[in-house]
Write an enzyme that holds these catalytic residues in place. Structure first.
Site, PDB file in Angstrom:
ATOM      1  N   LYS A   1       0.789  -1.167   0.004  1.00 13.89           N
ATOM      2  CA  LYS A   1      -0.070   0.055   0.060  1.00 13.89           C
ATOM      3  C   LYS A   1       0.730   1.413  -0.022  1.00 13.89           C
ATOM      4  CE  LYS A   1      -4.353  -1.670   0.327  1.00 13.89           C
ATOM      5  NZ  LYS A   1      -5.289  -1.395  -0.675  1.00 13.89           N
TER       6      LYS A   1
ATOM      7  N   GLU B   1      -9.557   6.074   3.541  1.00 17.91           N
ATOM      8  CA  GLU B   1     -10.523   5.053   3.635  1.00 17.91           C
ATOM      9  C   GLU B   1      -9.575   3.807   4.017  1.00 17.91           C
ATOM     10  OE1 GLU B   1      -9.727   5.496   0.674  1.00 17.91           O
ATOM     11  OE2 GLU B   1      -9.410   3.396   0.053  1.00 17.91           O
TER      12      GLU B   1
ATOM     13  N   SER C   1       1.654  -9.504  -0.950  1.00 17.90           N
ATOM     14  CA  SER C   1       1.501  -8.317  -0.846  1.00 17.90           C
ATOM     15  C   SER C   1       1.578  -7.582   0.535  1.00 17.90           C
ATOM     16  CB  SER C   1       0.089  -7.792  -1.438  1.00 17.90           C
ATOM     17  OG  SER C   1      -0.990  -8.502  -0.611  1.00 17.90           O
TER      18      SER C   1
END
Lengths: 275, 414
Positions: free
Chosen positions: B104, B126, B393
Site C-alpha cells: 500500500k 479510507e 502483498s
C-alpha cells in the site's frame, strides 16, 4: 408542455418561488409515504422530490442516510417507488414529481425499462446524483424519448463553462447545490448563492432551484428571494424522525412544517424579491 | 534475456495502455460522482497528467521508494514450500518487507507527493484492514500533513493493532457506523469528507477503484511491483514466469503485479478473490466471480448487488478483501480473458497461511494468503520446471489476533 415547465411558468407569472419538499420514499414505510404525499401538496408543495433509497448514498448526510436505511429495511425498491408515484397520480394530475437517487438501482432495472415505467407512473423528472452528463447515456436518451426531464445539479465548484454544458443537457429546472458538502450541512451563504445564480442565468433560461443546507423558514425565505425554487430535504426528513415513535403522526407533523416553509417562501415574494 | 530498460516502453496499442481519456477500460471505469466532485477530480487528473510527465517528480518518487520504502523488494524462491506442495517452483514477491508491511505504501508515497505539489495540507483515506490507513498516516507524518483515516466500526475492532499504529503516527481514526460498517462505508464517508473540505484536502484512495484518474494513478504507483518482479525473474531464472498470482479485493496489489506482464501473452495471470464461507453460501467478497456490472464509488465495474441494485454485504476472514466492488481494469481484464479470476475460501486461506508460516518462516497477511492458496493448487498441476510468482502483498502481524482466535490459541491481547 411538461408539468415542471407548466408549474414554473405559472409561478413566475405570480412572482412566487416553487417549494420543493424532499422525502425519502418508504421512510419509515411505503404506506406512510403514500399518505404523506397529498398532505405535502395541501401544505403548498409545487414539486415533490422523492428520494429513491440506495445502500451507499455517498452525497448524503447522516439524516438522509438514516432515512434511506429505514426505507430499505421496510423493503423499498425502485419499483416500489414507482408504485408510490402511480398511486399518487390517481388523485393528483398537477403536482410534478421528481425522483432523486443514485445510478445503480436504475442501471439494475435497465435504463429503457426504467424510463418506460417511470413515464407510465407519472414521473416528471429524474435527478441521478452520481451521473454527470458525461456519463449520461443511454439513460438520458431514454428519458427524453418519454418526455421525462433530466434534472442536473450545479455546485459551487462548477465552472461557468461547465454550467453551460450541463444546462444544455438538462430540462425542467437546474438544481444548484448551495454549498460544498453533503445534504443537510449547515453553512448556507445567501450572498454567495445569489452570485452563483446570477452566473447560472448567464448560461441558461431554465428555472433554478436551490437546495442542500436550507434548514428552516428563515433560510427558505432568503433563498426564495433569489431562486426559482427552494428545495428542502434533511430538515423535512428530520420532522419524519421526530415522529417515528408514532408513525401515524408523521403526515401531519411534516405537513405543518411544509406549510410554514410555504408561508416563508411566499413572504419573500410579497417583500418583492429580486427574481 | 530481454533488456530491462526497455520494459516499460510498450507500444501504446497494447492492453496496458488503458484507460482512454474518459477513464474507461472498455465499458468499465469512468467518472460517476456528484457534481461537486467533478471540478476537484478534473483538477486532480490535470495535476496527475502534469506531474506524471515530470522527470523531477519521477526522480523524487523513485528516491522515496528506495530510501523510505526500501525498494526494490526481494523476489524470494520459496524452495521448501515448493517441495512441500510439489510441482512448480513458487516464488514470492516480498511486498511484505516494505516499510509499513505491505504494498500500500507505494501508492500513498506517490499520492502524497502529488498532494504536496497541489498545495494540499490535509489528507484523508479510507481503510479496511488498516494497511492503507497505516501507509497514509506514515507518509502524512513523513511530509508533515494532517491525516484523517475512515475505518468501518467492525474493522476498527478486528484490526486493532493497526488502529494503534495510525494513532501513534499522529492520524485521527474515525470509526464509521453507517451501512455495513466496513470498507465500502469507510469509502462513502471519506467521499463525504472530501466533498465538504475540497479546498485544502486531498483524498488518497487506497485501491484501483474510484472515479478516473484514481484507478489509473493507483495502478501506476503500484506497477513498480510487476516491473521489479519481471526484471528479477529474468535475471534469476533467465525467463518469464508461467503464471503470476495475486489476491484481489479492490485489486491494487494485483494490478500492480499484473501490469508489467499484460503484454506477455505467455504469462498467465490469476486474480484470487475472497470466497469467504464459499461462493455457494453467498457469504463472500467475490464480485468478479459471482457479481455483475453496476456503478459504485465513481466507476462502473463488477459488484456484489441484489436484484434491485442495492450493494450487498460482504464476508471474508481478511478485512482487506471485504469490498463489494473491484477496480474497473480487473473487470476489463476479466471480460477480455487476459486474466483469470478465481477465489479461495477462508478455510483454504488459513491453511495456506499456516503452511507458509511453518515451512518458510514468513507470516503472510491473510489477504495474500488467498493468492498462496490458489498458487499451491496451480503448482500441484505443474512440473518443477514451471515458475509461479505470488505477490506476497503484506505481512501478517496485523492478523495474528484474528488467526489466534480462529485457532483457539486464545490468551493473546487484542
Amino acid at each position: 408542455m411538461s408539468r415542471l415547465e407548466a408549474r414554473f411558468r405559472a409561478l413566475r407569472e405570480e412572482g412566487r418561488a416553487a417549494l420543493v419538499p424532499f422525502v425519502a420514499a418508504g421512510d419509515p414505510a411505503p404506506e406512510i409515504t403514500r399518505r404523506l404525499l397529498p398532505r405535502l401538496v395541501d401544505a403548498g408543495a409545487d414539486v415533490i422530490e422523492l428520494g429513491v433509497p440506495f445502500s451507499d448514498p455517498m452525497a448524503d448526510g447522516p439524516v438522509i442516510q438514516r432515512a434511506g436505511e429505514r426505507a430499505l429495511a421496510a423493503g423499498m425498491s425502485l419499483s416500489g417507488v414507482l408504485d408510490i408515484v402511480r398511486g399518487f397520480r390517481e388523485n393528483d394530475a398537477g403536482t410534478a414529481v421528481v425522483l432523486m437517487g443514485y445510478l445503480n438501482p436504475i442501471a439494475a432495472m435497465g435504463p429503457a425499462r426504467f424510463a418506460d415505467e417511470a413515464a407510465a407512473a407519472g414521473v416528471d423528472g429524474v435527478i441521478v446524483v452520481d451521473m454527470p452528463p458525461e456519463e449520461g447515456e443511454p439513460l438520458l436518451a431514454a428519458l427524453r424519448e418519454r418526455g421525462i426531464d433530466p434534472v442536473f445539479l450545479l455546485s459551487p465548484t462548477t465552472s461557468t463553462e461547465r454550467m453551460r454544458r450541463i444546462a444544455s443537457e438538462g430540462a425542467g429546472f437546474l438544481y444548484y447545490v448551495s454549498l460544498k458538502g453533503i445534504t443537510g450541512a449547515g453553512h448556507l451563504d445567501t450572498g454567495a448563492v445569489a452570485e452563483a445564480l446570477a452566473r447560472v442565468r448567464t448560461v441558461s433560461d431554465l428555472p433554478v432551484g436551490v437546495g442542500f443546507g436550507i434548514a428552516d423558514a428563515d433560510s427558505a425565505r432568503r433563498i426564495a428571494a433569489v431562486a426559482d425554487a427552494v428545495v428542502v430535504g434533511s430538515a423535512i426528513v428530520r420532522r419524519v424522525e421526530e415522529a417515528l415513535d408514532d408513525p401515524e403522526r408523521i403526515p401531519g407533523h411534516v405537513a405543518a412544517f411544509v406549510a410554514e416553509l410555504r408561508g416563508a417562501v411566499d413572504a419573500a415574494a410579497a417583500e418583492g424579491s429580486g427574481r | 534475456m530481454s533488456e530491462p530498460s526497455s520494459l516499460s516502453n510498450r507500444p501504446s496499442a497494447l492492453i496496458g495502455s488503458w484507460p482512454d481519456a474518459a477513464g474507461r477500460f472498455g465499458p468499465f471505469g469512468g467518472r460517476f460522482v456528484a457534481e461537486t466532485l467533478m471540478g476537484p477530480i478534473e483538477e486532480l487528473a490535470a495535476a496527475y497528467e502534469r506531474f506524471s510527465a515530470d522527470p523531477a517528480f519521477h526522480a523524487e518518487f523513485r528516491a522515496e521508494l528506495r530510501d523510505f520504502v526500501g525498494r526494490p523488494s526481494p523476489l524470494y524462491h520459496a524452495r521448501r514450500l515448493s517441495e512441500t506442495v510439489g510441482g512448480a517452483q513458487l516464488w514470492l514477491k516480498r511486498e511484505d518487507l516494505n516499510h509499513t508491511g505491505a504494498h500500500k505504501v507505494n501508492n500513498t508515497v506517490g499520492q502524497a507527493l502529488l498532494a504536496t505539489r497541489m498545495g494540499k495540507t490535509r489528507i484523508i483515506a479510507e481503510t479496511g484492514a488498516g494497511q492503507h490507513g497505516v501507509a497514509a498516516a506514515t507518509v502524512a507524518a513523513r511530509l508533515g500533513l494532517e491525516c484523517v483515516v475512515y475505518m468501518g466500526e467492525e474493522d476498527v475492532h478486528r484490526q486493532a493493532p493497526n488502529v494503534y499504529r495510525m494513532r501513534l503516527l499522529g492520524a485521527e481514526v474515525r470509526s464509521v457506523t453507517s451501512g455495513t460498517r466496513t470498507l465500502k462505508d469507510a469509502l462513502n464517508e471519506a467521499m463525504r469528507d472530501w466533498v465538504t473540505n475540497i479546498d485544502d484536502t486531498y483524498y488518497i484512495i487506497g485501491t484501483v477503484a474510484g472515479p478516473h484518474p484514481y484507478p489509473q494513478m493507483v495502478r501506476d504507483f503500484n506497477s513498480v511491483i510487476g516491473r521489479e518482479a519481471r526484471e528479477q525473474i529474468l535475471d534469476r531464472a533467465g525467463r518469464l514466469p508461467d503464471a503470476v498470482v495475486a489476491c484481489v479485493g479492490g485489486g491494487s496489489n494485483a494490478i500492480g503485479m499484473f501490469h508489467a506482464f499484460l503484454d506477455d501473452p505467455e504469462v498467465e495471470l490469476y486474480g484470487v478473490e475472497a470466497a469467504g464461507d464459499g461462493l455457494e453460501t453467498g457469504r463472500h467478497a467475490a464480485p468478479l466471480s459471482a457479481g455483475r456490472p453496476g456503478v459504485l464509488h465513481g466507476n462502473r465495474t463488477y459488484l456484489m448487488q441484489d436484484g434491485d441494485g442495492q450493494i450487498e454485504g460482504t464476508h471474508s476472514v481478511s478485512a482487506g478483501l471485504d469490498y463489494p466492488g473491484v477496480g474497473p481494469e480487473h473487470a476489463w481484464l476479466k471480460d477480455l480473458g487476459r486474466a483469470v479470476y478465481t477465489s479461495a475460501t477462508d478455510a483454504e486461506t488459513l491453511a495456506a497461511f499456516e503452511r507458509l508460516t511453518r515451512i518458510e518462516g514468513i507470516i503472510p497477511a491473510l489477504e495474500p494468503s488467498h493468492a498462496l492458496a490458489h498458487a499451491e493448487k496451480l503448482a500441484r498441476e505443474r512440473s518443477s520446471s514451471d515458475i509461479v510468482i505470488v505477490n506476497l502483498s503484506g505481512r501478517g502481524d496485523k492478523d495474528i489476533p484474528t488467526v489466534a482466535a480462529l485457532q483457539g490459541i486464545g490468551d493473546l491481547p487484542g
